[in-house]
Design an enzyme around this catalytic site. Structure first.
Site, PDB file in Angstrom:
ATOM      1  N   ASP A  63      51.081  10.055  42.151  1.00  0.00           N
ATOM      2  CA  ASP A  63      49.813  10.694  41.772  1.00  0.00           C
ATOM      3  C   ASP A  63      49.721  12.072  42.407  1.00  0.00           C
ATOM      4  O   ASP A  63      50.079  12.251  43.580  1.00  0.00           O
ATOM      5  CB  ASP A  63      48.626   9.838  42.227  1.00  0.00           C
ATOM      6  N   ASP A  65      47.077  15.386  42.962  1.00  0.00           N
ATOM      7  CA  ASP A  65      45.725  15.915  42.900  1.00  0.00           C
ATOM      8  C   ASP A  65      45.741  17.406  43.176  1.00  0.00           C
ATOM      9  O   ASP A  65      46.528  17.904  43.994  1.00  0.00           O
ATOM     10  CB  ASP A  65      44.829  15.227  43.931  1.00  0.00           C
ATOM     11  N   ASP A 142      38.835  13.209  54.636  1.00  0.00           N
ATOM     12  CA  ASP A 142      38.721  12.122  55.620  1.00  0.00           C
ATOM     13  C   ASP A 142      39.699  12.265  56.784  1.00  0.00           C
ATOM     14  O   ASP A 142      39.295  12.392  57.941  1.00  0.00           O
ATOM     15  CB  ASP A 142      38.863  10.750  54.945  1.00  0.00           C
TER      16      ASP A 142
END
Length: 446
Positions: A63, A65, A142
């Site tokens: 994935d 991003d 985070d």
């Protein structure tokens, strides 16, 4: 309580191409298309988060991003194959067949009134669409390892919060005050454990310290979200390490309360051995690109709770078959208050449990009926797994293994031996008293 990391000190460190291993060869061509089109249209655009982190540690991410200073609407204007999603986080998804490149606008921590942010009374963000600079965006992520930005214009990695050094030292470190960040989103505690298990990282001391006493906050997380997080914890190829991490930081009792209690009361440790053996097998299947059913996974994870409930009901004098059904329903219902286990998984999970007692049956019709059951293979694999807890299932495992290969021959052989035994015994042979075995009841060792 809203997290405010505005006072968190940022210092840009640019790691040039010759000092890191992030290569365009490891990046999806579609992600590169998005990055270059945004850049050529005058916007800042960076590969960010897990993909950069994973490549740095030698992984191969699936994935990708992108973070940009373009708004979601501006991104949609550049790509005909783009759709906007999300209420809590407004995102752009650029779709290339089965691959989706997620594009997020830089977000800020402080709302100057121009954005859209909302928190509930417990301090959890329910909407967060306040846009800002790349520095703002880095601080509101985070973990430091997830706040690294790869720039296509010069192939550098940009680090604002010390994430590059933490990746090199294999540390998971929260950005900002850990307790505040966990209260803002309790699922971050599970993410810390999952990412540490996946990457082989240690959770930094200050990041780990609040987890045991904040673990009960997971009760406030959406059950559907916890179900998805469980799939990530246990079906990503690092199930054993994830389970050990949940145990270590007191999160198992928050996520799987009844199983955690059953494991704690099982002094022999047999149930824990079985769970770990099953998770080891799950990791092996993932590594071999073999499918793993969530139904089988939860049958394993909730088996300790089922065993405990079943024995309790039988101790109360409930008939075995009825006790089995009631225990399965009770465990499922209680777990649903924490994790939203869909019926398409909970029903076959219960079937796997309830079929266990039928493996003790040897009558011809029942053997063939069980062999044709759609859940037979999963139930047999589960029976084999129970050998990790007790070897008393060895005869059943051997019989049904043979039955799958030569069902007719096995039963004919068994019946012939039974006939010879009757002839040899004759009239002088005293009838044998057979002790009835409670079907389906877990043994004391389990």
């Amino acid at each position: 309580m809203q997290a405010d990391n505005s006072s968190f000190h940022t210092s840009l460190r640019v790691i040039p191409r010759d000092q890191h291993n992030v290569s365009r060869k490891e990046i999806s061509p579609n992600a590169l298309r998005v990055l270059y089109r945004l850049r050529d249209s005058g916007f800042g655009a960076f590969l960010v988060g897990g993909a950069v982190r994973d490549i740095l540690v030698g992984g191969h991410p699936k994935d990708f991003d992108v973070a940009t200073d373009a708004t979601p609407e501006q991104v949609k204007g550049l790509f005909r194959n783009c759709r906007l999603i999300g209420r809590r986080f407004r995102l752009a998804h650029v779709v290339y067949g089965r691959e989706i490149i997620e594009v997020a606008t830089f977000r800020a921590n402080i709302d100057d009134g121009s954005g859209d942010r909302e928190t509930d009374t417990g301090g959890r963000l329910v909407r967060d669409n306040v846009y800002g600079s790349i520095e703002d965006d880095a601080v509101r992520r985070d973990f430091t390892a997830n706040a690294l930005y790869y720039a296509v214009e010069d192939f550098s990695v940009r680090d604002y919060v010390g994430g590059f050094e933490d990746v090199q030292n294999r540390l998971m470190r929260l950005i900002g005050d850990p307790e505040t960040r966990y209260r803002e989103d309790p699922v971050r505690m599970l993410r810390a454990v999952r990412l540490a298990a996946k990457l082989g990282f240690e959770i930094e001391a200050a990041t780990a310290a609040p987890i045991p006493h904040l673990a009960p906050l997971l009760a406030d997380a959406a059950p559907a979200r916890l179900f998805e997080e469980c799939l990530k914890l246990f079906l990503s190829g690092h199930a054993v390490e994830s389970f050990l991490g949940l145990e270590r930081f007191g999160l198992l009792s928050a996520l799987l309360p009844e199983s955690a209690a059953a494991l704690k009361s099982n002094r022999s440790g047999a149930l824990r051995r079985m769970v770990l053996e099953g998770l080891k097998g799950t990791d092996a299947r993932v590594a071999n690109d073999e499918p793993v059913s969530p139904a089988f996974l939860f049958a394993l994870l909730l088996w300790p709770a089922y065993c405990r409930d079943l024995m309790g009901l039988q101790a109360q004098g409930v008939h075995t078959a009825e006790a089995q059904r009631r225990a399965a329903d009770r465990v499922t219902l209680h777990q649903l208050s924490t994790i939203a286990l869909p019926r398409r998984f909970s029903l076959p999970m219960q079937e796997i449990w309830l079929l266990q007692s039928r493996f003790q049956q040897r009558q011809r019709k029942r053997v063939f009926r069980l062999l044709s059951h759609p859940r037979f293979r999963a139930a047999f694999d589960f029976l084999s797994l129970r050998m990790a807890a007790s070897d008393e299932h060895a005869a059943d495992v051997e019989f049904w293994r043979e039955a799958q290969q030569h069902p007719g021959e096995l039963l004919a052989h068994q019946e012939a031996h039974a006939h010879l035994d009757d002839e040899e015994g004759g009239e002088d042979r005293a009838p044998r008293k057979r002790r009835r075995r409670r079907r389906g009841a877990p043994t004391a060792s389990e």
